[in-house]
Design an enzyme around this catalytic site. Structure first.
Site, PDB file in Angstrom:
ATOM      1  N   HIS A   1      -2.421   2.519  -6.268  1.00 12.12           N
ATOM      2  CA  HIS A   1      -3.174   1.289  -6.010  1.00 12.12           C
ATOM      3  C   HIS A   1      -3.280   0.416  -7.255  1.00 12.12           C
ATOM      4  CE1 HIS A   1      -4.944  -0.272  -2.385  1.00 12.12           C
ATOM      5  NE2 HIS A   1      -5.960  -0.770  -3.046  1.00 12.12           N
TER       6      HIS A   1
ATOM      7  N   ARG B   1      -0.455  -1.840  -7.232  1.00 11.37           N
ATOM      8  CA  ARG B   1      -0.710  -2.943  -6.287  1.00 11.37           C
ATOM      9  C   ARG B   1      -1.572  -4.008  -6.971  1.00 11.37           C
ATOM     10  NH1 ARG B   1      -1.211  -4.287  -0.698  1.00 11.37           N
ATOM     11  NH2 ARG B   1      -3.301  -4.862   0.003  1.00 11.37           N
TER      12      ARG B   1
ATOM     13  N   ARG C   1       0.864  -1.173   0.000  1.00 14.40           N
ATOM     14  CA  ARG C   1       0.000   0.000   0.000  1.00 14.40           C
ATOM     15  C   ARG C   1       0.904   1.227   0.000  1.00 14.40           C
ATOM     16  NH1 ARG C   1      -1.946  -3.571   3.927  1.00 14.40           N
ATOM     17  NH2 ARG C   1      -4.000  -4.477   3.471  1.00 14.40           N
TER      18      ARG C   1
ATOM     19  N   HIS D   1      -3.716  -9.099   3.128  1.00 22.08           N
ATOM     20  CA  HIS D   1      -5.167  -9.226   3.263  1.00 22.08           C
ATOM     21  C   HIS D   1      -5.495 -10.137   4.442  1.00 22.08           C
ATOM     22  CE1 HIS D   1      -6.010  -8.228  -1.255  1.00 22.08           C
ATOM     23  NE2 HIS D   1      -5.873  -7.147  -0.511  1.00 22.08           N
TER      24      HIS D   1
ATOM     25  N   LYS E   1      -1.759  -2.586   7.987  1.00 25.25           N
ATOM     26  CA  LYS E   1      -2.926  -2.112   8.731  1.00 25.25           C
ATOM     27  C   LYS E   1      -2.989  -2.773  10.103  1.00 25.25           C
ATOM     28  CE  LYS E   1      -6.030  -0.912   4.910  1.00 25.25           C
ATOM     29  NZ  LYS E   1      -7.342  -1.191   4.277  1.00 25.25           N
TER      30      LYS E   1
ATOM     31  N   TYR F   1      -8.978 -10.946  -7.687  1.00 27.61           N
ATOM     32  CA  TYR F   1      -8.007 -10.934  -8.779  1.00 27.61           C
ATOM     33  C   TYR F   1      -8.210 -12.091  -9.745  1.00 27.61           C
ATOM     34  CZ  TYR F   1      -5.892  -7.222  -6.161  1.00 27.61           C
ATOM     35  OH  TYR F   1      -5.705  -6.018  -5.512  1.00 27.61           O
TER      36      TYR F   1
END
Length: 313
Positions: free
Chosen positions: A254, A257, A152, A280, A176, A289
């Protein structure tokens, strides 16, 4: 003074402080909560209401007004999430005897496939970064790392310089919620990192001799954060797109990414590995994806298969 007497801004402040302390919520997440809850507070205030007195009907009425404004499903879902978390906190703290938002269902997010780039477009962006009129070594390192790791943008620009020492084969990335993960580096990314780091250290040495403190960040800046900002990098990547002949509307940090994940999947990588590298929490997030790849394969068939062409005539 009871909670009913305290201004709603105080409710928001205490809630956000608790989120930051207990969940290590990222700054961007905190800012989003603050904006959404302030908007709800203003709506309540216009109706002479308060967080302490709002009912389920009021919360639903607010969401109906948001929809009438034409706000996207994702925006309305995010606002409801902020409201639910505020009221859950208020219930747990004893500020309210019940949670008026607990049974309200959100609109759900629109399922849109992420935009991505093909390998040729990525190569053009990388070439443009290497050819930058200023800060070419830094820009090349930024882009190589982004495409090689799928980080990110906030993770990338705030990387500590300690993570880059010793010609690493893997980068330790703090994601995160403070969760850390290891991401392997490709040979081009390692080379760009080594060359940039040498130049960066030389500049830092001069600055330290002049009495300035050494930066702890890989990509230092004179701004208040001490490192290159995500907004500046957003502008840089648009410049690379223009210079490389790639449509700027297709290019954001992004999308690199997304390109990282899509190209790995197309090359045979498994979803679990991609999930780990992207950071994730749930593999279901990574599964989108596979849909991106399916759509790309459909496009290729329709564009190149002789029978598909025959069907158009």
């Amino acid at each position: 003074m009871t909670r009913n007497d305290q201004p709603m801004a105080r409710w928001i402040q205490v809630f956000l402080e608790a989120q930051a302390a207990e969940l290590d919520a990222a700054t961007n997440t905190q800012l989003a909560y603050a904006r959404d809850l302030q908007n709800f507070a203003e709506w309540l205030s216009d109706k002479s209401l308060h967080f302490a007195t709002a009912s389920r009907d009021h919360v639903e009425g607010y969401l109906i007004d948001c929809e009438a404004e034409g706000l996207a499903n994702s925006t309305r879902a995010r606002r409801l999430s902020a409201i639910k978390q505020l009221y859950r906190f208020a219930f747990e703290e004893g500020w309210r005897a019940e949670n008026p938002a607990v049974q309200i269902k959100g609109p759900g997010r629109e399922k849109r496939l992420p935009k991505t780039l093909d390998i040729t477009e990525v190569d053009r962006l990388l070439d443009a970064a290497r050819s930058s009129p200023k800060e070419a070594l830094r820009n090349s390192c930024l882009m190589e790392l982004l495409y090689a790791t799928g980080m990110r943008v906030t993770e990338l620009v705030s990387l500590p310089v300690s993570a880059a020492r010793g010609d690493p084969r893997m980068l330790l990335v703090r994601g995160k919620g403070g969760k850390e993960r290891l991401v392997p580096l490709s040979p081009p990314a390692r080379e760009a990192l080594t060359v940039y780091l040498e130049a960066r250290d030389q500049i830092e040495a001069v600055a330290v001799k002049a009495g300035k403190p050494a930066s702890k960040f890989l990509f230092p800046s004179h701004g208040k954060h001490g490192h290159l900002t995500r907004h500046r990098f957003f502008g840089l990547i648009k410049e690379f797109a223009v210079a490389g002949g790639v449509s700027p509307t297709k290019v954001t940090p992004h999308t690199l990414r997304h390109a990282f994940a899509t190209h790995l999947l197309a090359g045979g990588a498994d979803l679990r590995s991609i999930q780990t590298m992207l950071g994730h929490a749930d593999v279901a997030t990574t599964e989108i994806y596979t849909h991106v790849l399916d759509e790309r394969l459909k496009e290729l068939v329709l564009e190149h298969h002789p029978l598909a062409k025959a069907g158009k005539t």
